[in-house]
Design a protein around this motif. Sequence first.
Motif, short mmCIF file in Angstrom:
data_model
loop_
_atom_site.label_atom_id
_atom_site.label_comp_id
_atom_site.label_asym_id
_atom_site.label_seq_id
_atom_site.Cartn_x
_atom_site.Cartn_y
_atom_site.Cartn_z
N ASN A 1 -22.87 -32.62 81.80
CA ASN A 1 -21.60 -33.30 82.00
C ASN A 1 -20.57 -32.38 82.61
O ASN A 1 -19.38 -32.65 82.53
N GLU A 2 -20.99 -31.32 83.23
CA GLU A 2 -20.08 -30.34 83.79
C GLU A 2 -19.89 -30.57 85.28
O GLU A 2 -20.84 -30.84 86.01
N ARG A 3 -18.67 -30.44 85.71
CA ARG A 3 -18.36 -30.55 87.14
C ARG A 3 -18.64 -29.22 87.82
O ARG A 3 -18.57 -28.17 87.20
N VAL A 4 -18.91 -29.30 89.11
CA VAL A 4 -19.18 -28.09 89.90
C VAL A 4 -18.50 -28.24 91.25
O VAL A 4 -18.41 -29.34 91.80
N ALA A 5 -18.01 -27.14 91.77
CA ALA A 5 -17.47 -27.09 93.13
C ALA A 5 -18.42 -26.27 93.98
O ALA A 5 -18.90 -25.22 93.54
N ILE A 6 -18.70 -26.75 95.18
CA ILE A 6 -19.59 -26.06 96.10
C ILE A 6 -18.80 -25.78 97.37
O ILE A 6 -18.27 -26.70 97.99
N ILE B 1 -12.45 -19.46 86.23
CA ILE B 1 -13.47 -20.13 87.04
C ILE B 1 -14.52 -19.10 87.43
O ILE B 1 -14.20 -18.05 87.98
N VAL B 2 -15.77 -19.41 87.13
CA VAL B 2 -16.89 -18.54 87.47
C VAL B 2 -17.37 -18.94 88.86
O VAL B 2 -17.68 -20.10 89.10
N CYS B 3 -17.42 -17.96 89.75
CA CYS B 3 -17.86 -18.18 91.12
C CYS B 3 -19.16 -17.40 91.33
O CYS B 3 -19.19 -16.19 91.13
N VAL B 4 -20.21 -18.11 91.71
CA VAL B 4 -21.51 -17.48 91.93
C VAL B 4 -21.88 -17.66 93.40
O VAL B 4 -21.95 -18.80 93.89
N PHE C 1 -21.65 -18.93 100.63
CA PHE C 1 -21.98 -20.17 99.94
C PHE C 1 -21.89 -19.91 98.45
O PHE C 1 -22.54 -18.99 97.94
N CYS C 2 -21.04 -20.67 97.76
CA CYS C 2 -20.88 -20.41 96.33
C CYS C 2 -20.73 -21.70 95.54
O CYS C 2 -20.37 -22.74 96.08
N THR C 3 -21.05 -21.58 94.26
CA THR C 3 -20.79 -22.65 93.30
C THR C 3 -19.80 -22.14 92.28
O THR C 3 -19.79 -20.96 91.95
N MET C 4 -18.94 -23.05 91.82
CA MET C 4 -17.91 -22.67 90.86
C MET C 4 -17.93 -23.63 89.68
O MET C 4 -18.13 -24.84 89.85
N ARG C 5 -17.77 -23.04 88.50
CA ARG C 5 -17.70 -23.80 87.25
C ARG C 5 -16.65 -23.15 86.36
O ARG C 5 -16.35 -21.98 86.52
N MET C 6 -16.16 -23.92 85.42
CA MET C 6 -15.23 -23.36 84.44
C MET C 6 -16.00 -22.45 83.50
O MET C 6 -17.14 -22.75 83.11
N LYS C 7 -15.40 -21.33 83.15
CA LYS C 7 -16.02 -20.39 82.22
C LYS C 7 -16.07 -21.06 80.85
O LYS C 7 -15.10 -21.62 80.37
N LYS C 8 -17.24 -21.01 80.24
CA LYS C 8 -17.46 -21.62 78.92
C LYS C 8 -17.06 -20.71 77.78
O LYS C 8 -16.56 -21.14 76.78
N SER C 9 -17.34 -19.41 77.95
CA SER C 9 -17.07 -18.45 76.88
C SER C 9 -16.81 -17.08 77.49
O SER C 9 -16.96 -16.89 78.69
N ALA C 10 -16.49 -16.12 76.66
CA ALA C 10 -16.23 -14.78 77.13
C ALA C 10 -17.48 -14.16 77.74
O ALA C 10 -17.39 -13.28 78.59
N ASN C 11 -18.67 -14.64 77.35
CA ASN C 11 -19.92 -14.10 77.87
C ASN C 11 -20.36 -14.74 79.16
O ASN C 11 -21.29 -14.29 79.80
N ASP C 12 -19.72 -15.84 79.55
CA ASP C 12 -20.08 -16.54 80.78
C ASP C 12 -19.64 -15.73 81.98
O ASP C 12 -18.49 -15.41 82.12
N VAL C 13 -20.59 -15.38 82.84
CA VAL C 13 -20.27 -14.55 84.01
C VAL C 13 -20.55 -15.29 85.28
O VAL C 13 -21.46 -15.99 85.43
#
Length: 126
Positions: free
Chosen positions: A59-64, A87-90, A114-126
């Motif tokens: 149920n998570e949104r993603v930006a590409i 926001i985590v950018c990979v 080319f990247c995908t972005m998601r909101m950081k879930k926790s302090a460990n989310d990289v």
Amino acid sequence: SNADVLIAGDVAYLIETIPDLVATVCKFLSHNHNHSDRSINSMHHHQSNDDNGDGDRNNERVAIFATTYRNKKTFTLFENELEKRNIVCVYHSIESLPNIFPCYFNQPRMDIRFCTMRMKKSANDV
């Protein structure tokens, strides 16, 4: 909005637009929704559990984003603004992506980020 994916091309190039661009991405990614009957969520449910260690993202949104790397200062600001907003950018390699629409100009494909972005879930989310 009922969208799960934000797709943007060649939008990170003017320094003065970066704060508003990142604010827009943050607003989109932060919006919670629970539409279990939606087709994109159905596709996620049928995927394997191999999602690069990201856990349940059904149920998570993603930006590409796909954008040309023109200026290091602009990209540094873009990345810093994303980080400030959790926001985590990979970045992903485009080496293996097919060239579906060949373009006839002098911009090397290796300049494309080319990247995908998601909101950081926790302090460990990289």
